[in-house]
Design a protein around this motif. Structure first.
Motif, PDB file in Angstrom:
ATOM      1  N   ILE A  24      -7.955   1.975 -51.668  1.00  0.00           N
ATOM      2  CA  ILE A  24      -7.068   0.818 -51.515  1.00  0.00           C
ATOM      3  C   ILE A  24      -7.557  -0.056 -50.368  1.00  0.00           C
ATOM      4  N   ASP A  25      -7.919   0.564 -49.247  1.00  0.00           N
ATOM      5  CA  ASP A  25      -8.474  -0.213 -48.136  1.00  0.00           C
ATOM      6  C   ASP A  25      -9.746  -0.936 -48.560  1.00  0.00           C
ATOM      7  N   GLY A  26     -10.582  -0.254 -49.329  1.00  0.00           N
ATOM      8  CA  GLY A  26     -11.804  -0.883 -49.831  1.00  0.00           C
ATOM      9  C   GLY A  26     -11.504  -2.059 -50.747  1.00  0.00           C
ATOM     10  N   GLY A  27     -10.509  -1.905 -51.600  1.00  0.00           N
ATOM     11  CA  GLY A  27     -10.112  -2.997 -52.489  1.00  0.00           C
ATOM     12  C   GLY A  27      -9.561  -4.187 -51.717  1.00  0.00           C
ATOM     13  N   LEU A  28      -8.754  -3.907 -50.695  1.00  0.00           N
ATOM     14  CA  LEU A  28      -8.206  -4.986 -49.867  1.00  0.00           C
ATOM     15  C   LEU A  28      -9.317  -5.705 -49.109  1.00  0.00           C
ATOM     16  N   TRP A  29     -10.281  -4.942 -48.619  1.00  0.00           N
ATOM     17  CA  TRP A  29     -11.435  -5.541 -47.944  1.00  0.00           C
ATOM     18  C   TRP A  29     -12.214  -6.436 -48.901  1.00  0.00           C
ATOM     19  N   LEU A  30     -12.429  -5.941 -50.120  1.00  0.00           N
ATOM     20  CA  LEU A  30     -13.193  -6.688 -51.123  1.00  0.00           C
ATOM     21  C   LEU A  30     -12.509  -8.013 -51.472  1.00  0.00           C
ATOM     22  N   VAL A  31     -11.214  -7.959 -51.749  1.00  0.00           N
ATOM     23  CA  VAL A  31     -10.461  -9.173 -52.083  1.00  0.00           C
ATOM     24  C   VAL A  31     -10.384 -10.092 -50.864  1.00  0.00           C
ATOM     25  N   GLY A  32     -10.202  -9.519 -49.682  1.00  0.00           N
ATOM     26  CA  GLY A  32     -10.187 -10.320 -48.454  1.00  0.00           C
ATOM     27  C   GLY A  32     -11.495 -11.058 -48.238  1.00  0.00           C
ATOM     28  N   GLU A  33     -12.594 -10.417 -48.569  1.00  0.00           N
ATOM     29  CA  GLU A  33     -13.891 -11.069 -48.448  1.00  0.00           C
ATOM     30  C   GLU A  33     -14.045 -12.192 -49.472  1.00  0.00           C
ATOM     31  N   LEU A  34     -13.530 -11.982 -50.671  1.00  0.00           N
ATOM     32  CA  LEU A  34     -13.548 -13.063 -51.666  1.00  0.00           C
ATOM     33  C   LEU A  34     -12.748 -14.261 -51.168  1.00  0.00           C
ATOM     34  N   ASP A  48     -18.887  -8.890 -46.407  1.00  0.00           N
ATOM     35  CA  ASP A  48     -19.353  -8.690 -45.038  1.00  0.00           C
ATOM     36  C   ASP A  48     -18.804  -7.368 -44.506  1.00  0.00           C
ATOM     37  N   SER A  49     -19.691  -6.418 -44.275  1.00  0.00           N
ATOM     38  CA  SER A  49     -19.257  -5.077 -43.853  1.00  0.00           C
ATOM     39  C   SER A  49     -18.723  -5.042 -42.426  1.00  0.00           C
ATOM     40  N   ARG A  50     -18.869  -6.130 -41.667  1.00  0.00           N
ATOM     41  CA  ARG A  50     -18.293  -6.155 -40.317  1.00  0.00           C
ATOM     42  C   ARG A  50     -16.769  -6.099 -40.371  1.00  0.00           C
ATOM     43  N   TYR A  51     -16.191  -6.458 -41.525  1.00  0.00           N
ATOM     44  CA  TYR A  51     -14.738  -6.519 -41.650  1.00  0.00           C
ATOM     45  C   TYR A  51     -14.148  -5.342 -42.424  1.00  0.00           C
ATOM     46  N   VAL A  52     -14.925  -4.294 -42.614  1.00  0.00           N
ATOM     47  CA  VAL A  52     -14.453  -3.128 -43.360  1.00  0.00           C
ATOM     48  C   VAL A  52     -13.191  -2.549 -42.731  1.00  0.00           C
ATOM     49  N   TYR A  53     -13.166  -2.429 -41.417  1.00  0.00           N
ATOM     50  CA  TYR A  53     -12.045  -1.765 -40.748  1.00  0.00           C
ATOM     51  C   TYR A  53     -10.907  -2.706 -40.387  1.00  0.00           C
ATOM     52  N   LYS A  54     -11.130  -3.986 -40.519  1.00  0.00           N
ATOM     53  CA  LYS A  54     -10.080  -4.965 -40.276  1.00  0.00           C
ATOM     54  C   LYS A  54     -10.269  -6.075 -41.311  1.00  0.00           C
ATOM     55  N   ALA A  55      -9.792  -5.806 -42.501  1.00  0.00           N
ATOM     56  CA  ALA A  55     -10.000  -6.729 -43.613  1.00  0.00           C
ATOM     57  C   ALA A  55      -9.407  -8.099 -43.321  1.00  0.00           C
ATOM     58  N   ARG A  56     -10.150  -9.121 -43.670  1.00  0.00           N
ATOM     59  CA  ARG A  56      -9.659 -10.485 -43.509  1.00  0.00           C
ATOM     60  C   ARG A  56      -8.675 -10.786 -44.634  1.00  0.00           C
ATOM     61  N   HIS A  57      -7.710 -11.631 -44.351  1.00  0.00           N
ATOM     62  CA  HIS A  57      -6.705 -12.075 -45.334  1.00  0.00           C
ATOM     63  C   HIS A  57      -6.000 -10.894 -46.003  1.00  0.00           C
ATOM     64  N   ARG A  58      -5.713  -9.870 -45.236  1.00  0.00           N
ATOM     65  CA  ARG A  58      -5.128  -8.631 -45.766  1.00  0.00           C
ATOM     66  C   ARG A  58      -3.828  -8.865 -46.530  1.00  0.00           C
ATOM     67  N   GLU A  59      -2.896  -9.611 -45.926  1.00  0.00           N
ATOM     68  CA  GLU A  59      -1.603  -9.847 -46.573  1.00  0.00           C
ATOM     69  C   GLU A  59      -1.780 -10.618 -47.876  1.00  0.00           C
ATOM     70  N   THR A  60      -2.650 -11.610 -47.850  1.00  0.00           N
ATOM     71  CA  THR A  60      -2.901 -12.398 -49.052  1.00  0.00           C
ATOM     72  C   THR A  60      -3.555 -11.538 -50.132  1.00  0.00           C
ATOM     73  N   ALA A  61      -4.453 -10.655 -49.727  1.00  0.00           N
ATOM     74  CA  ALA A  61      -5.099  -9.751 -50.677  1.00  0.00           C
ATOM     75  C   ALA A  61      -4.070  -8.822 -51.321  1.00  0.00           C
ATOM     76  N   ILE A  62      -3.109  -8.351 -50.544  1.00  0.00           N
ATOM     77  CA  ILE A  62      -2.055  -7.489 -51.085  1.00  0.00           C
ATOM     78  C   ILE A  62      -1.242  -8.258 -52.126  1.00  0.00           C
ATOM     79  N   ILE A  63      -0.904  -9.492 -51.809  1.00  0.00           N
ATOM     80  CA  ILE A  63      -0.143 -10.321 -52.749  1.00  0.00           C
ATOM     81  C   ILE A  63      -0.940 -10.535 -54.031  1.00  0.00           C
ATOM     82  N   GLU A  64      -2.202 -10.873 -53.873  1.00  0.00           N
ATOM     83  CA  GLU A  64      -3.043 -11.143 -55.041  1.00  0.00           C
ATOM     84  C   GLU A  64      -3.183  -9.900 -55.914  1.00  0.00           C
ATOM     85  N   LEU A  65      -3.390  -8.752 -55.300  1.00  0.00           N
ATOM     86  CA  LEU A  65      -3.515  -7.515 -56.079  1.00  0.00           C
ATOM     87  C   LEU A  65      -2.181  -7.119 -56.709  1.00  0.00           C
ATOM     88  N   SER A  66      -1.071  -7.482 -56.080  1.00  0.00           N
ATOM     89  CA  SER A  66       0.238  -7.203 -56.670  1.00  0.00           C
ATOM     90  C   SER A  66       0.440  -8.005 -57.956  1.00  0.00           C
TER      91      SER A  66
END
Length: 144
Positions: A24-34, A48-66
């Motif tokens: 799930i964290d990987g999926g959120l990272w992937l969508v956040g990178e998109l 960008d693997s620099r953001y693996v542990y702190k995914a960018r746009h995390r909340e938006t990625a959760i909404i999009e995956l929902s």
């Protein structure tokens, strides 16, 4: 004369919940990178693997995956896990996908529900930012 080994070799195991959390964290990272990168380039999408542990746009990625179907969301989780920098668990995860598929998907369901319950109070701004199209995600996941 036999010599005792210096250590006892052990196979490290994780629970299915831990694999699901990582996926799930990987999926959120992937969508956040998109979301962060905006779109696919002619060279393809490279998260960008620099953001693996702190995914960018995390909340938006959760909404999009929902908004996505459960089946597609699980595909994103799997792709996210497999695209993470090598963590030593990809091989085991691939085997789990073959041998324990339904159990893993059930664990994805439970862990995803727990995460989305924690995010009940999402700001309106994040809802407006959730603009990743299913077409881009499908292209990323299905054209691999």
């Amino acid at each position: 004369m036999t010599t005792e080994p210096f250590y006892e070799p052990h196979i490290l195991e994780m629970s299915l919940e831990k694999y699901a959390d990582i996926a799930i964290d990987g999926g959120l990272w992937l969508v956040g990178e998109l979301l962060a990168q905006g779109c696919l380039t002619e060279h393809g999408f490279v998260p960008d693997s620099r953001y693996v542990y702190k995914a960018r746009h995390r909340e938006t990625a959760i909404i999009e995956l929902s908004r996505a179907s459960e089946e597609f969301r699980h595909q994103v989780f799997i792709a996210g896990f497999l695209m993470l920098p090598d963590n030593g668990a990809q091989g085991t995860f691939k085997r789990l996908l073959v041998t324990h598929t339904e159990m893993l998907h059930e664990t994805f369901r439970r862990e995803w529900e727990l995460r989305t319950r924690r995010m009940i109070n999402v700001s309106h701004r994040h809802w407006l930012q959730a603009n990743v199209t299913a077409q881009i995600l499908h292209k990323l996941i299905l054209d691999r």
